[in-house]
Design an enzyme around this catalytic site. Structure first.
Site, PDB file in Angstrom:
ATOM      1  CG  ASP A 104       8.227  82.851 -64.204  1.00  0.00           C
ATOM      2  OD1 ASP A 104       7.100  83.299 -64.432  1.00  0.00           O
ATOM      3  OD2 ASP A 104       8.403  81.812 -63.548  1.00  0.00           O
ATOM      4  CG  ASP A 160      16.356  73.837 -61.457  1.00  0.00           C
ATOM      5  OD1 ASP A 160      16.197  74.991 -61.894  1.00  0.00           O
ATOM      6  OD2 ASP A 160      16.172  73.534 -60.258  1.00  0.00           O
ATOM      7  NE  ARG A 166      20.330  73.557 -62.612  1.00  0.00           N
ATOM      8  CZ  ARG A 166      19.735  74.728 -62.363  1.00  0.00           C
ATOM      9  NH1 ARG A 166      19.388  75.516 -63.361  1.00  0.00           N
ATOM     10  NH2 ARG A 166      19.487  75.110 -61.141  1.00  0.00           N
TER      11      ARG A 166
HETATM   12  C1  PRP Z   1      15.292  81.157 -62.675  1.00  0.00           C
HETATM   13  C2  PRP Z   1      15.648  81.370 -64.125  1.00  0.00           C
HETATM   14  C3  PRP Z   1      15.707  82.862 -64.255  1.00  0.00           C
HETATM   15  C4  PRP Z   1      14.724  83.361 -63.207  1.00  0.00           C
HETATM   16  C5  PRP Z   1      13.480  83.831 -63.854  1.00  0.00           C
HETATM   17  O1  PRP Z   1      16.466  81.189 -61.953  1.00  0.00           O
HETATM   18  O2  PRP Z   1      16.875  80.751 -64.431  1.00  0.00           O
HETATM   19  O3  PRP Z   1      17.000  83.352 -63.969  1.00  0.00           O
HETATM   20  O4  PRP Z   1      14.460  82.249 -62.351  1.00  0.00           O
HETATM   21  O5  PRP Z   1      12.510  84.162 -62.925  1.00  0.00           O
HETATM   22  P1  PRP Z   1      11.894  85.591 -62.732  1.00  0.00           P
HETATM   23  O6  PRP Z   1      11.691  86.224 -64.090  1.00  0.00           O
HETATM   24  O7  PRP Z   1      10.571  85.293 -62.063  1.00  0.00           O
HETATM   25  O8  PRP Z   1      12.779  86.403 -61.866  1.00  0.00           O
HETATM   26  P2  PRP Z   1      16.616  80.579 -60.501  1.00  0.00           P
HETATM   27  O9  PRP Z   1      16.570  81.702 -59.514  1.00  0.00           O
HETATM   28  O10 PRP Z   1      15.653  79.454 -60.335  1.00  0.00           O
HETATM   29  O11 PRP Z   1      18.071  80.032 -60.464  1.00  0.00           O
HETATM   30  P3  PRP Z   1      18.832  79.025 -61.455  1.00  0.00           P
HETATM   31  O12 PRP Z   1      19.062  79.797 -62.748  1.00  0.00           O
HETATM   32  O13 PRP Z   1      20.080  78.734 -60.707  1.00  0.00           O
HETATM   33  O14 PRP Z   1      17.974  77.795 -61.691  1.00  0.00           O
END
Ligand code: PRP
Length: 180
Positions: A104, A160, A166
């Protein structure tokens, strides 16, 4: 607390499976000379993707996990990335593939790669099932991307919304039903 929402299918389970098969072929080629590839899943979001991906990789793999967290709340990325759980194995001189569910802002992947690169692996590549390039803040791109998607709130296949959804077998797009 979550607002009421419905989920529209965005990428079907069948389409995901076909893309993973393609990507696995490219990964096998890139790591053809590897003795044993260390596949590192970023928890929690990558757990479904890594499970399907490694079963398409007809080669020796070691599976490890690293847990990073970047979301301060339910929907917005914060810049602070925390490592909640490190990998168990040594990666110095080894071939490593980092598996991410979604890139992201890119802060999570950038931070994890910095940490892993400092351990001097022989090769370090990355794969993300989804990429939202329009949201990027860190200058980073995965070596392989499954699908580029627009800036929609997605769930399923490991991803999620407030720790729900999930377990959907496809990628869905969240549509809030009280939007005016
Ligand atoms: C989410 C997703 C990625 C990250 C991407 O993880 O799984 O790892 O965010 O976002 P970014 O590119 O803006 O850094 P999250 O921290 O929500 O944890 P999770 O995987 O446990 O859901």
């Amino acid at each position: 607390m979550t607002q009421p929402y419905v989920i529209d299918e965005m990428i079907s389970a069948k389409t995901i499976a076909a893309r993973i098969e393609e990507l696995a072929g490219e990964i096998r080629t890139r790591f053809a000379d590897s003795d044993k590839l260390v596949v590192v899943g970023l928890l929690r979001g990558s757990f479904v993707f890594i499970a399907d991906l490694v079963r398409e990789l007809d080669m020796n793999v070691e599976v490890d996990f690293l847990e990073a967290s970047s979301y301060g709340n339910e929907m917005e990325s914060s810049r602070e990335v925390r490592i909640l759980k490190d990998i168990r194995g040594e990666i110095q001189g080894r071939d490593v593939l980092v598996v991410e569910d979604i890139v992201d802002t890119g802060h999570t992947l950038a931070h994890v790669l910095k940490i892993l690169n400092a351990r001097a692996p022989r090769k370090l590549e990355t794969i993300a099932l989804l990429d939202k390039p329009s949201r990027r803040e860190a200058d980073i791109r995965a070596t392989w991307t499954g699908f580029e998607i627009p800036d929609e709130f997605v769930v399923g296949y490991g991803i999620d919304y407030a720790q729900r959804n999930r377990n959907l077998p496809y990628i869905g797009c969240v549509r809030f039903t009280n939007d005016t």
